[in-house]
Design an enzyme around this catalytic site. Structure first.
Site, PDB file in Angstrom:
ATOM      1  N   LYS A   1      -5.121   9.627  11.961  1.00 53.21           N
ATOM      2  CA  LYS A   1      -5.278   8.176  11.761  1.00 53.21           C
ATOM      3  C   LYS A   1      -3.967   7.534  11.329  1.00 53.21           C
ATOM      4  O   LYS A   1      -3.529   6.535  11.905  1.00 53.21           O
ATOM      5  CB  LYS A   1      -6.350   7.909  10.693  1.00 53.21           C
ATOM      6  CG  LYS A   1      -6.397   6.476  10.224  1.00 53.21           C
ATOM      7  CD  LYS A   1      -7.429   6.250   9.152  1.00 53.21           C
ATOM      8  CE  LYS A   1      -6.930   6.313   7.734  1.00 53.21           C
ATOM      9  NZ  LYS A   1      -6.070   5.203   7.288  1.00 53.21           N
ATOM     10  N   ASN A   2      -3.340   8.103  10.309  1.00 53.51           N
ATOM     11  CA  ASN A   2      -2.152   7.442   9.761  1.00 53.51           C
ATOM     12  C   ASN A   2      -0.933   7.563  10.669  1.00 53.51           C
ATOM     13  O   ASN A   2       0.070   6.885  10.451  1.00 53.51           O
ATOM     14  CB  ASN A   2      -1.824   8.001   8.367  1.00 53.51           C
ATOM     15  CG  ASN A   2      -2.831   7.530   7.336  1.00 53.51           C
ATOM     16  OD1 ASN A   2      -3.647   6.661   7.612  1.00 53.51           O
ATOM     17  ND2 ASN A   2      -2.772   8.111   6.146  1.00 53.51           N
TER      18      ASN A   2
ATOM     19  N   CYS B   1      -7.342  -3.316  -2.790  1.00 54.06           N
ATOM     20  CA  CYS B   1      -8.416  -2.525  -2.203  1.00 54.06           C
ATOM     21  C   CYS B   1      -9.244  -1.960  -3.341  1.00 54.06           C
ATOM     22  O   CYS B   1      -8.971  -2.248  -4.502  1.00 54.06           O
ATOM     23  CB  CYS B   1      -7.873  -1.427  -1.302  1.00 54.06           C
ATOM     24  SG  CYS B   1      -6.946  -0.214  -2.186  1.00 54.06           S
TER      25      CYS B   1
ATOM     26  N   ARG C   1      -2.226  -2.907  -4.014  1.00 52.81           N
ATOM     27  CA  ARG C   1      -1.264  -2.084  -3.276  1.00 52.81           C
ATOM     28  C   ARG C   1      -0.198  -3.022  -2.736  1.00 52.81           C
ATOM     29  O   ARG C   1      -0.378  -3.674  -1.722  1.00 52.81           O
ATOM     30  CB  ARG C   1      -1.977  -1.320  -2.157  1.00 52.81           C
ATOM     31  CG  ARG C   1      -2.885  -0.232  -2.702  1.00 52.81           C
ATOM     32  CD  ARG C   1      -3.731   0.415  -1.644  1.00 52.81           C
ATOM     33  NE  ARG C   1      -2.970   1.200  -0.687  1.00 52.81           N
ATOM     34  CZ  ARG C   1      -3.539   1.864   0.318  1.00 52.81           C
ATOM     35  NH1 ARG C   1      -4.839   1.823   0.486  1.00 52.81           N
ATOM     36  NH2 ARG C   1      -2.803   2.557   1.146  1.00 52.81           N
TER      37      ARG C   1
ATOM     38  N   ASP D   1      -3.957  11.589  -0.618  1.00 57.87           N
ATOM     39  CA  ASP D   1      -5.141  11.491   0.243  1.00 57.87           C
ATOM     40  C   ASP D   1      -6.036  12.729   0.161  1.00 57.87           C
ATOM     41  O   ASP D   1      -7.101  12.758   0.776  1.00 57.87           O
ATOM     42  CB  ASP D   1      -4.726  11.235   1.702  1.00 57.87           C
ATOM     43  CG  ASP D   1      -4.300   9.791   1.920  1.00 57.87           C
ATOM     44  OD1 ASP D   1      -4.474   8.964   1.009  1.00 57.87           O
ATOM     45  OD2 ASP D   1      -3.787   9.489   3.022  1.00 57.87           O
TER      46      ASP D   1
ATOM     47  N   ARG E   1     -13.948   4.858   9.197  1.00 54.48           N
ATOM     48  CA  ARG E   1     -12.592   4.324   9.367  1.00 54.48           C
ATOM     49  C   ARG E   1     -11.610   5.439   9.687  1.00 54.48           C
ATOM     50  O   ARG E   1     -10.632   5.200  10.391  1.00 54.48           O
ATOM     51  CB  ARG E   1     -12.110   3.636   8.075  1.00 54.48           C
ATOM     52  CG  ARG E   1     -12.708   2.281   7.823  1.00 54.48           C
ATOM     53  CD  ARG E   1     -11.982   1.631   6.656  1.00 54.48           C
ATOM     54  NE  ARG E   1     -10.580   1.989   6.707  1.00 54.48           N
ATOM     55  CZ  ARG E   1      -9.834   2.344   5.657  1.00 54.48           C
ATOM     56  NH1 ARG E   1     -10.347   2.357   4.458  1.00 54.48           N
ATOM     57  NH2 ARG E   1      -8.566   2.664   5.812  1.00 54.48           N
TER      58      ARG E   1
HETATM   59  C1  UD1 Z   1       0.025   5.406   3.364  1.00 57.78           C
HETATM   60  C2  UD1 Z   1      -1.253   5.950   3.924  1.00 57.78           C
HETATM   61  C3  UD1 Z   1      -2.242   6.257   2.816  1.00 57.78           C
HETATM   62  C4  UD1 Z   1      -1.618   7.164   1.772  1.00 57.78           C
HETATM   63  C5  UD1 Z   1      -0.272   6.621   1.290  1.00 57.78           C
HETATM   64  C6  UD1 Z   1       0.474   7.558   0.375  1.00 57.78           C
HETATM   65  C7  UD1 Z   1      -1.359   4.856   6.089  1.00 57.78           C
HETATM   66  C8  UD1 Z   1      -2.039   3.875   6.960  1.00 57.78           C
HETATM   67  N1  UD1 Z   1      -1.815   4.945   4.830  1.00 57.78           N
HETATM   68  O1  UD1 Z   1      -0.288   4.177   2.694  1.00 57.78           O
HETATM   69  O2  UD1 Z   1      -3.389   6.898   3.401  1.00 57.78           O
HETATM   70  O3  UD1 Z   1      -2.488   7.292   0.661  1.00 57.78           O
HETATM   71  O4  UD1 Z   1       0.576   6.351   2.436  1.00 57.78           O
HETATM   72  O5  UD1 Z   1       0.723   8.752   1.024  1.00 57.78           O
HETATM   73  O6  UD1 Z   1      -0.479   5.575   6.504  1.00 57.78           O
HETATM   74  N2  UD1 Z   1       4.522   0.663  -2.941  1.00 57.78           N
HETATM   75  C9  UD1 Z   1       5.178  -0.361  -3.554  1.00 57.78           C
HETATM   76  N3  UD1 Z   1       5.640  -1.392  -2.765  1.00 57.78           N
HETATM   77  C10 UD1 Z   1       5.484  -1.419  -1.425  1.00 57.78           C
HETATM   78  C11 UD1 Z   1       4.809  -0.354  -0.799  1.00 57.78           C
HETATM   79  C12 UD1 Z   1       4.337   0.689  -1.591  1.00 57.78           C
HETATM   80  O7  UD1 Z   1       5.339  -0.380  -4.768  1.00 57.78           O
HETATM   81  O8  UD1 Z   1       5.942  -2.354  -0.776  1.00 57.78           O
HETATM   82  C13 UD1 Z   1       4.018   1.788  -3.747  1.00 57.78           C
HETATM   83  C14 UD1 Z   1       2.499   1.953  -3.686  1.00 57.78           C
HETATM   84  O9  UD1 Z   1       1.821   1.137  -4.600  1.00 57.78           O
HETATM   85  C15 UD1 Z   1       2.339   3.436  -3.968  1.00 57.78           C
HETATM   86  C16 UD1 Z   1       3.596   4.056  -3.329  1.00 57.78           C
HETATM   87  O10 UD1 Z   1       4.527   2.987  -3.197  1.00 57.78           O
HETATM   88  O11 UD1 Z   1       2.399   3.664  -5.360  1.00 57.78           O
HETATM   89  C17 UD1 Z   1       3.379   4.710  -2.005  1.00 57.78           C
HETATM   90  O12 UD1 Z   1       2.715   3.818  -1.143  1.00 57.78           O
HETATM   91  P1  UD1 Z   1       2.938   3.864   0.442  1.00 57.78           P
HETATM   92  O13 UD1 Z   1       3.625   5.148   0.789  1.00 57.78           O
HETATM   93  O14 UD1 Z   1       3.573   2.595   0.874  1.00 57.78           O
HETATM   94  O15 UD1 Z   1       1.455   3.889   0.990  1.00 57.78           O
HETATM   95  P2  UD1 Z   1       0.881   3.172   2.295  1.00 57.78           P
HETATM   96  O16 UD1 Z   1       1.914   3.150   3.360  1.00 57.78           O
HETATM   97  O17 UD1 Z   1       0.211   1.891   1.923  1.00 57.78           O
END
Ligand code: UD1
Length: 416
Positions: A22-23, A116, A121, A303, A395
């Site tokens: 999925k990701n 969420c 997030r 995850d 999902r």
């Molecule tokens: C992706 C995955 C999700 C997984 C996560 C961490 C997808 C669609 N989803 O989510 O299943 O749990 O990686 O492996 O691929 N953060 C910030 N600012 C930002 C973005 C992130 O502070 O702009 C922080 C987040 O709050 C979190 C950390 O960075 O603490 C990692 O998040 P991130 O790797 O961005 O997760 P996603 O891409 O949303």
């Protein structure tokens, strides 16, 4: 709303074919925006998030067709840069259209995804990265409104490693003038697969799979023809499910390399696990407790945290599980306790007092991975467990109940 009824206590035995990730597929779908013409994506899992992403691309003007695990996307007609709230709120990954729209057209209006079930997030790193490429970004009426004449390469150092921000800025940068250097990039397999897809389309990227990536802007990309990597979290979920229920599973089409941390953790619990072309696991349902701290790849994935807690609830001793990525991601704990687990949460740690057994009860899914952990617990529990609100699981897990039934689980979907 559909629900699952599970009669626990059956061992899992047989073969499971792991689906496309999925990701990995979600950002790859949005990467199709970057080239005129028809992209072909193979080994695509039939998931609600995939359908949602296709709907979003259709709203932008693309045409999509999804049959027999093959998704074709004709992005020739894209003429709309507005990703509406109604679609984005259903799936946070919709924000992945921002980078490609900016990269290709220099214009995007994308609804802010909002929080969420387990906390806010943020997407600040996505936005500051794209701003560094020269985009003007305003937040207005719940929307990200971004525009640029022509993006220009720059040096971007992420203060935190983020999967989504790395993917979005990478897709925004492929046409930027000159060179973009990104530091502290995510190295999760899904990001590596996205970068390789972009290279398949003609992008110039070096440092793939490393913490520093360099992108040299090109003038155009061609449509892709690629196959989606296997879902490492689905693989990890089936492995922990089998460890918990006992039995013997063989996972086909799984990459052991992508889940070394999970395999290593399972070995420490004492279950037998072997990885070659397939991954096989054998368990008698009795295992040692293993403390766990989630981390960015190649660490133990957040995850898999909920599934690990479900497994540890009946280990032969107590354990502590800490989530360093998402501090609030523990909504499954209260539901697991309804099944007889004894878990408390303080800050970002779950303290698990092991119990002799879990006992079936009605429980409610709160998010995707929480749902997986409740299903696993239900498979182990004595008696009947009803898992409500399973739209979350649809999902991200392809035909989970059919895959489980095929290896001996007593689980049925009741449609409402
Ligand atoms: C992706 C995955 C999700 C997984 C996560 C961490 C997808 C669609 N989803 O989510 O299943 O749990 O990686 O492996 O691929 N953060 C910030 N600012 C930002 C973005 C992130 O502070 O702009 C922080 C987040 O709050 C979190 C950390 O960075 O603490 C990692 O998040 P991130 O790797 O961005 O997760 P996603 O891409 O949303």
């Amino acid at each position: 709303m559909d629900k699952f009824i599970i009669n626990g206590g059956k061992e899992l035995e047989g073969e499971v074919r792991i689906s496309g990730a999925k990701n990995a597929v979600l950002p790859v779908i949005t990467a199709a925006i970057l080239a005129d013409g028809v992209s072909v994506i193979r080994n695509v899992p039939d998931l609600r998030d995939v359908i949602s992403m296709c709907s979003l691309l259709e709203v932008l003007g693309a045409k999509t067709n999804f049959e027999n695990s093959v998704l074709t996307i004709d992005s020739t007609g894209i003429n709309n840069y507005h990703a509406p709230y109604d679609l984005v709120r259903k799936m946070r990954a919709s924000v992945y259209v921002l980078g490609p729209l900016m990269g290709r057209f220099g214009r995007a209006e994308v609804s802010l995804p909002g929080g969420c079930a387990w906390g806010p997030r943020p997407i600040d790193l996505h936005l500051s990265g794209i701003e560094k490429l020269g985009a003007k970004i305003d937040l207005d009426g719940g929307y990200i409104k971004a525009s640029a004449q022509k993006l220009k390469g720059n040096y971007i150092k992420f203060k935190k490693s983020s999967v989504g921000a790395t993917g979005n800025v990478l897709m925004a940068s492929v046409f930027a003038d000159g060179e973009t250097v990104m530091e502290n990039t995510a190295v999760e397999p899904e990001i590596t697969s996205l970068a390789e897809t972009l290279v398949n389309m003609g992008a110039e990227i070096s440092g793939i799979g490393e913490r520093t990536m360099k992108i040299t802007g090109v003038d155009r990309l061609e449509p892709m023809d690629i196959s989606v990597i296997p879902d490492r979290i689905e693989a990890g979920t089936f492995l922990t499910a089998c460890a918990l229920t006992g039995g013997k599973l063989i996972l086909k089409n799984a990459y052991a390399d992508h889940i070394q941390a999970v395999i290593e953790a399972l070995r420490r619990t004492g279950v037998k696990i072997e990885s070659g072309k397939d991954i096989s696991i054998e368990s008698d349902g009795m295992f040692r407790p293993v403390d766990m701290i989630t981390d960015v790849y190649p660490g133990f994935p957040t995850d898999m945290q909920a599934q690990w807690i479900a497994m540890m609830s009946v280990a032969k001793g107590n354990s502590i599980i800490e989530d360093t990525i998402y501090h609030d991601r523990f909504t499954h704990v209260a539901e697991l306790n309804r099944l007889g687990a004894d878990i408390s949460v303080e800050n970002n740690r779950a303290y698990i007092k092991s119990v002799e057994k879990l006992i079936g009860a009605p429980v409610m899914s709160t998010d995707l991975r929480a749902s997986a952990s409740l299903i696993m617990a239900g498979l182990r529990a004595e008696g009947t467990t009803t898992v409500q609100r399973i739209y979350h699981i649809d999902r991200g897990y392809e035909s989970i109940e059919k895959k489980l039934q095929a290896v001996g689980a007593d689980i049925v979907r009741i449609r409402d």
